[in-house]
Design an enzyme around this catalytic site. Structure first.
Site, PDB file in Angstrom:
ATOM      1  CG  ASP A  17      -2.083   0.953   1.130  1.00 51.21           C
ATOM      2  OD1 ASP A  17      -2.230   1.608   0.079  1.00 51.21           O
ATOM      3  OD2 ASP A  17      -2.841   1.053   2.107  1.00 51.21           O
ATOM      4  CE  LYS A  18      -0.799   7.192  -2.068  1.00 48.87           C
ATOM      5  NZ  LYS A  18      -1.030   8.538  -2.003  1.00 48.87           N
ATOM      6  CG  HIS A  19      -1.299   6.856   4.250  1.00 49.71           C
ATOM      7  ND1 HIS A  19      -2.591   6.391   4.259  1.00 49.71           N
ATOM      8  CD2 HIS A  19      -1.311   8.025   4.932  1.00 49.71           C
ATOM      9  CE1 HIS A  19      -3.349   7.239   4.953  1.00 49.71           C
ATOM     10  NE2 HIS A  19      -2.592   8.244   5.364  1.00 49.71           N
ATOM     11  CB  SER A  20      -0.339  10.875   0.404  1.00 50.27           C
ATOM     12  OG  SER A  20      -0.306  12.269   0.535  1.00 50.27           O
TER      13      SER A  20
ATOM     14  CB  THR B 263      -8.262   8.769  -0.906  1.00 47.16           C
ATOM     15  OG1 THR B 263      -6.963   9.311  -1.124  1.00 47.16           O
ATOM     16  CG2 THR B 263      -8.562   7.728  -1.960  1.00 47.16           C
TER      17      THR B 263
ATOM     18  NE  ARG C 210      -3.641  14.725  14.326  1.00 51.57           N
ATOM     19  CZ  ARG C 210      -3.201  14.018  13.269  1.00 51.57           C
ATOM     20  NH1 ARG C 210      -3.677  12.812  13.025  1.00 51.57           N
ATOM     21  NH2 ARG C 210      -2.300  14.516  12.465  1.00 51.57           N
TER      22      ARG C 210
ATOM     23  CB  SER D  92      -2.492   9.501  12.248  1.00 51.31           C
ATOM     24  OG  SER D  92      -3.478   9.427  11.265  1.00 51.31           O
TER      25      SER D  92
ATOM     26  CE  LYS E  31      -4.867   6.296   8.505  1.00 55.34           C
ATOM     27  NZ  LYS E  31      -5.166   7.586   9.106  1.00 55.34           N
ATOM     28  CE  LYS E  32      -2.389   3.205   5.112  1.00 54.98           C
ATOM     29  NZ  LYS E  32      -3.182   2.958   3.905  1.00 54.98           N
TER      30      LYS E  32
HETATM   31  N1  URA Z   1      -2.849  11.261   6.888  1.00 56.70           N
HETATM   32  C1  URA Z   1      -3.238  10.505   7.943  1.00 56.70           C
HETATM   33  O1  URA Z   1      -3.748   9.396   7.783  1.00 56.70           O
HETATM   34  N2  URA Z   1      -3.042  10.976   9.169  1.00 56.70           N
HETATM   35  C2  URA Z   1      -2.475  12.171   9.403  1.00 56.70           C
HETATM   36  O2  URA Z   1      -2.327  12.522  10.545  1.00 56.70           O
HETATM   37  C3  URA Z   1      -2.071  12.961   8.299  1.00 56.70           C
HETATM   38  C4  URA Z   1      -2.270  12.482   7.047  1.00 56.70           C
END
Ligand code: URA
Length: 447
Positions: free
Chosen positions: A80-83, A120, A168, A183, A187-188
């Site tokens: 996976d990728k996360h930004s 997304t 937040r 955060s 999740k990842k």
């Molecule tokens: N994306 C996230 O999932 N969490 C954050 O805190 C910032 C960007």
């Protein structure tokens, strides 16, 4: 444990014992600590940071606040990728089906808009019928049949992050290195991945705008992943101007589809190809970035990535026929009832397109939230007609504003005016040389 004592200690710069931080967080999960106390704690963390030991506890409690997915018998590496979030960042929409087309299994769990950045999930929901709230059983079924699936955080996965994220978003505590790290990584890590690629944004539109901070964030996330056995790579990428030309949910889906069809803005394509190549390397599909990049380009240009996206849309409840005609009434993407063009007030070189006024402008247009429970308007947004470095003459279009009504058009035009800075052109040529950041600035890997 007295919650206000914990908050006070953090506020005053003290370091919490792992045990007391763990019980504070657990008490919040159980309802014994209130949102107001957690909001104060988040603000204290925002100013004081977290030690590596405290961060480790936060990641751990967030990760185990819910289930960890079981990978089952995967037909390929789970990657996976996360930004970290930006303005106009529609990369995930193209990247998940692209990586699946390249042989990876992509269990993508995404977020909603956060602060000035778009999410997304909100973009996917611009597609008529697309369901982002599906059960984990259905998620697994889609993953198995399509190779990628895209959902939001469920109550089962890192529910503590879900609550903190929403808090937040409305308490100006997003741009904190340890809070972003925990955060994203909680999740990842819950996705039981073989490989993870992090796209850490740099520049005015990023939560941490400076390269040094972004690098530190990338290193912290890579460390958190590697420490738990996950092959993690980070890329620092430019967010000194919006990515691509579209900002706003429906508009961004259109642009992502253009990218999947082998076109779209060059900066978007470059980043999508690079991240796909990084995913291929992290997942062991190839050991060279060049080979991964070539695979990605072939999947975009050969139609396979777009076809995979159509299968994803169908599997998650949407009608993929909208891909044949993006403007088809009813089944297609939502379109705003009003558009207007914001023009250059004078001639010059586009020296800057600040993502922030456009990100906040989108919220003012109704395309983002100011309260946790707000519905958003997927029709509105901006389509930029220029990039940094372009030369424009007086009256030339800078952007099209897509709005719900007359008032929205005025708000949008003002946002474009605040975002685009023109530098004069001296008689002898340019008197200001804008230099946008390269799309990919750096790569951060584990030691
Ligand atoms: N994306 C996230 O999932 N969490 C954050 O805190 C910032 C960007």
């Amino acid at each position: 444990m007295i919650p206000q004592q914990i908050v006070g200690r953090k506020r005053d710069g003290g370091e919490l014992e792992p045990k007391e931080l763990r019980s504070f967080l657990q008490a919040y999960i159980d309802g014994a600590v209130g949102d107001e106390q957690m909001a104060a704690f988040l603000m204290a963390v925002y100013f004081r940071g977290l030690s590596p030991a405290e961060l480790d506890v936060l990641v751990d409690v967030m990760l185990h606040s819910g289930d960890v997915l079981s990978p089952g018998a995967s037909a390929g590496p789970r990657v996976d990728k996360h930004s970290t979030g930006g303005v106009g960042d529609k990369v995930s929409l193209a990247l998940a089906p692209l990586a699946a087309e390249m042989g990876m299994i992509v269990p993508m769990m995404s977020g909603r808009g956060l602060g000035h950045t778009g999410g997304t999930l909100d973009k996917l929901e611009a597609i008529h019928g697309f369901r982002t709230r599906i059960s984990l059983e259905e998620f697994d079924r889609v993953l198995e049949s399509v190779g990628c699936a895209m959902i939001g955080q469920t109550d089962e996965i890192a529910p503590l992050d879900r609550r903190l994220y929403a808090l937040r978003d409305v308490t100006a505590t997003v741009s904190s290195l340890p809070l972003i790290t925990a955060s994203i990584m909680s999740k990842k890590l819950a996705e039981s991945l073989d490989g993870l690629v992090l796209d850490v944004k740099v520049g005015k539109g990023a939560f941490l705008p400076e390269v040094a901070q972004a690098r530190e964030l990338a290193q912290a996330m890579v460390r958190a992943g590697e420490a738990r056995g996950l092959a993690t790579t980070a890329v620092l990428s430019a967010m000194d101007q919006p990515l691509g030309r579209a900002i706003g949910h429906g508009l961004e889906v259109r642009e992502a589809v253009a990218c999947l069809a082998g076109g779209g803005p060059p900066d978007l394509r470059e980043l999508v190809v690079r991240l796909a190549a990084e995913m291929a390397v992290a997942g062991g599909v190839t050991d060279a970035l060049e080979a991964g990049g070539a695979m990605a380009e072939a999947a975009l240009d050969g139609g396979g990535a777009l076809e995979r996206f159509a299968r994803l849309v169908a599997a998650q409840g949407g009608d993929p026929s909208f891909l044949e005609d993006l403007d088809a009434g009813g089944r297609g993407l939502p379109t705003a009832p009003r558009t207007t063009v914001a023009t250059a007030p004078e001639g010059g070189i586009v020296a800057e397109i600040d993502p922030l006024p456009l990100g906040y402008g989108l919220i003012s247009l109704g395309g983002g939230r100011t309260r946790q429970d707000q519905q958003i308007d997927h029709r509105v947004g901006f389509e930029l007609a220029v990039r940094v470095g372009d030369q424009v003459s007086c009256g030339q279009p800078l952007a099209t504003v897509h709005a719900a009504d007359e008032a929205g058009m005025a708000v949008g035009v003002r946002a474009v005016g605040d975002a685009v800075r023109l530098a004069g052109v001296a008689a002898s040529g340019r008197d200001a040389e804008p230099s946008p950041l390269p799309i990919v600035l750096e790569r951060v890997v584990g030691s």
